[in-house]
Motif scaffolding. Sequence first.
Motif, PDB file in Angstrom:
ATOM      1  N   GLY A 386       0.808  -1.205   0.000  1.00 23.20           N
ATOM      2  CA  GLY A 386       0.000   0.000   0.000  1.00 23.20           C
ATOM      3  C   GLY A 386       0.850   1.267   0.000  1.00 23.20           C
ATOM      4  N   PRO A 387       0.210   2.398   0.305  1.00 24.03           N
ATOM      5  CA  PRO A 387      -1.197   2.571   0.702  1.00 24.03           C
ATOM      6  C   PRO A 387      -2.169   2.260  -0.451  1.00 24.03           C
ATOM      7  N   ILE A 388      -3.388   1.863  -0.064  1.00 23.28           N
ATOM      8  CA  ILE A 388      -4.440   1.598  -1.019  1.00 23.28           C
ATOM      9  C   ILE A 388      -5.706   2.333  -0.596  1.00 23.28           C
ATOM     10  N   TRP A 389      -6.633   2.489  -1.529  1.00 25.04           N
ATOM     11  CA  TRP A 389      -7.938   3.080  -1.240  1.00 25.04           C
ATOM     12  C   TRP A 389      -8.730   2.084  -0.380  1.00 25.04           C
ATOM     13  N   ALA A 390      -9.192   2.516   0.784  1.00 22.86           N
ATOM     14  CA  ALA A 390      -9.861   1.624   1.729  1.00 22.86           C
ATOM     15  C   ALA A 390     -11.356   1.870   1.830  1.00 22.86           C
ATOM     16  N   GLU A 391     -11.886   2.795   1.038  1.00 26.19           N
ATOM     17  CA  GLU A 391     -13.319   3.097   1.050  1.00 26.19           C
ATOM     18  C   GLU A 391     -14.022   2.266  -0.036  1.00 26.19           C
ATOM     19  N   PRO A 392     -15.355   2.322  -0.119  1.00 27.19           N
ATOM     20  CA  PRO A 392     -16.058   1.583  -1.177  1.00 27.19           C
ATOM     21  C   PRO A 392     -15.558   1.964  -2.568  1.00 27.19           C
ATOM     22  N   ILE A 393     -15.521   0.992  -3.457  1.00 27.15           N
ATOM     23  CA  ILE A 393     -15.021   1.231  -4.812  1.00 27.15           C
ATOM     24  C   ILE A 393     -16.155   1.335  -5.827  1.00 27.15           C
ATOM     25  N   HIS A 394     -17.409   1.248  -5.368  1.00 30.02           N
ATOM     26  CA  HIS A 394     -18.565   1.394  -6.247  1.00 30.02           C
ATOM     27  C   HIS A 394     -19.581   2.336  -5.607  1.00 30.02           C
ATOM     28  N   ASP A 395     -20.376   2.984  -6.439  1.00 28.38           N
ATOM     29  CA  ASP A 395     -21.570   3.696  -6.010  1.00 28.38           C
ATOM     30  C   ASP A 395     -22.751   2.817  -6.423  1.00 28.38           C
ATOM     31  N   ILE A 396     -23.313   2.085  -5.459  1.00 31.31           N
ATOM     32  CA  ILE A 396     -24.309   1.067  -5.778  1.00 31.31           C
ATOM     33  C   ILE A 396     -25.540   1.671  -6.455  1.00 31.31           C
ATOM     34  N   LYS A 397     -25.971   2.843  -6.035  1.00 26.83           N
ATOM     35  CA  LYS A 397     -27.137   3.454  -6.670  1.00 26.83           C
ATOM     36  C   LYS A 397     -26.879   3.719  -8.151  1.00 26.83           C
ATOM     37  N   PHE A 398     -25.688   4.226  -8.450  1.00 28.95           N
ATOM     38  CA  PHE A 398     -25.349   4.485  -9.850  1.00 28.95           C
ATOM     39  C   PHE A 398     -25.242   3.177 -10.628  1.00 28.95           C
ATOM     40  N   VAL A 399     -24.613   2.163 -10.033  1.00 28.33           N
ATOM     41  CA  VAL A 399     -24.460   0.873 -10.706  1.00 28.33           C
ATOM     42  C   VAL A 399     -25.828   0.263 -11.002  1.00 28.33           C
ATOM     43  N   GLN A 400     -26.754   0.409 -10.081  1.00 25.47           N
ATOM     44  CA  GLN A 400     -28.097  -0.128 -10.298  1.00 25.47           C
ATOM     45  C   GLN A 400     -28.808   0.579 -11.436  1.00 25.47           C
ATOM     46  N   LYS A 401     -28.538   1.871 -11.616  1.00 27.71           N
ATOM     47  CA  LYS A 401     -29.126   2.593 -12.745  1.00 27.71           C
ATOM     48  C   LYS A 401     -28.582   2.061 -14.067  1.00 27.71           C
ATOM     49  N   VAL A 402     -27.259   1.842 -14.125  1.00 29.47           N
ATOM     50  CA  VAL A 402     -26.662   1.290 -15.345  1.00 29.47           C
ATOM     51  C   VAL A 402     -27.200  -0.116 -15.595  1.00 29.47           C
ATOM     52  N   LEU A 403     -27.293  -0.916 -14.533  1.00 32.62           N
ATOM     53  CA  LEU A 403     -27.798  -2.278 -14.666  1.00 32.62           C
ATOM     54  C   LEU A 403     -29.251  -2.287 -15.137  1.00 32.62           C
TER      55      LEU A 403
END
Length: 629
Positions: A386-403
């Motif tokens: 690391g260091p690495i990004w430790a927070e969420p790597i997706h925005d689920i609401k946005f992903v659901q819109k694309v899906l």
Amino acid sequence: MICNVGLSYSPAHTMISIPKTFRPATSILPMEDTNPSSSTESSQTSSTEPGLLPGETVVREGKAAILFPSANEVFYNPVQEFNRDLTCAVITEFAREHLAQRGVRILVPGEKDRVVVRLSEEKNGTEDQEASEQPEKERQKEEEGLRVLEGLAASGLRSVRFALEVPGLKSITANDYSAKAAALIARNAQHNNVSHILQARQRDASMVMYEARGKKERYDVIDLDPYGSPSPFLDAAVQAVSEGGLLCITCTDMAVMAGNSGETCYSKYGSMSIKSRYCHEMALRIILHSLDQRAAVYQRYIEPLLSVSVDFYIRVFVRVKTGQAVVKNSASKHALLYNCVGCGAFHLQRMGKKMSQGKHMKYSAATGPPVGPNCEHCRQRHQLGGPIWAEPIHDIKFVQKVLGAISGNPTRFRTSKRIEGVLSMVTEELQDVPLYYVLDHLSSTVHCNTPPMLQFRSALLHAGYRVSLSHACKNAVKTDAPAGVLWDIIRCWEKSNPVKRERLSETSPAHRILSAEPTLQACFEIREDANPQSRKRHLTRFQENPQANWGPKARAKAGGGISSELEDKRKQFQGKRKKPITDSSQLKSLPCKKFRKVRPLDYNICSVFRIIGTLRVALLAVVTKLVSI
């Protein structure tokens, strides 16, 4: 040679406020496909169409028909059609959100109604009639759309597809440093009748973005898909994207990001990569760390919308915003990684911490480390990454819109089924749990049979922990359970599938893990919620190899044409471990440290000693027989 392509643009773009009247905005509709067959399947065929040069071929993908020289002077990889389809889908949903804030609603072909309308409560016939009577020039000034830059465009295929398939775009700049590529982009724009929205530019991609740092010159969407690492362009990209704009980044240097060259990864991305089973998700978190760190220099920060690891590359879509107060949280979003080299247990150490004190937030350095010098499970040493990004790597609401858009319009892309499968897995992932374990590795560490995935997941659920799969690895176990719980479950499984303990070394991780009694009695009864919906629906979650040698293609040569060096090496060393070597002189040709040039001499010396040893044994046998007589 890195191929990049771009469009010229006006130095200033004035946005006109949108009236409340209803007006169709035809200028930001996608172009009609002049060849219906091109929207269903990607193909490469010889063509006698007018305007083609001798030896050229036409590659059809989506709604685009792209001209390619027979010598492959411009880079093209057909396997990345999934990448381009996914990018079109993401930019479409981003444009839908972005333009809705300006009072514009967009719909794509195949949806309920192929129009672009104004969002307004007042939509009566009189206003519609007044709108239709406005002069065409007045209407064009009021129409708004997104400005897109593809910094490394090569043939311009991606930009042409944007122009044809993504509604809501105002202009597209396709830039490439190669003169041949830039000329080809211009021809492809004309060939697909999108020259009015797509313009080619021959510049260094970084300079194009640095010159667009002004607030009025920034691009709403920047797409970077280089051959290899995008690190030379990230600093310019985080400055040239507009407020709340979209960055689309591809990394194909997976060997570096997956731990083969940690020092190279640190020099490019400011993070040390390590070899591990979770290397593909770690690669995603490394590029997100690098983007956020470079954006923070300019008081900007990122919000990941979608981050995927597929095939031989990773692809991230992030929104970039400005805010000095939010940038102060940056240290608490990144973490160091402690990885056990024996059993693979890992722990994260945040770089900073924040505490709320009334209306104010206090920031300080984090305390640690979270582990001792040796692993508590197998007593092996730890690696530091690391260091690495430790927070969420997706925005689920946005992903659901694309899906939702993909599921509702499955004929839009040829890879729609795979996109639906990957995004479905993304929505099922535990967003607050970084990285994952691999079930095969857990069982192989203690040399026992691998438990069925459903039973292992059920055991975690029975123990009161959450668990999910990961789109980045087929046998991944993403869970909030500590490593000790995982090893307790493995110990319980081993009792019914015993290992031959006498064969284990006392210092091995397997012996030390199995020597401890489990404190948790695992229940392997299958639970209904252990089987995710994407698996129940038999979605295409993991891609099979689409063709032979389907990985990264060879880099384009500076003088034109594709280098055959990579392909030649693949053929030369294909199956080298399966072919027995009888001639010691062949050892010189193997590119392995184990067989250096001095090895044939060593091989001959060893042969001599073996012969001497054999003769000695035979001589002793003869002497012993004579003495006995």
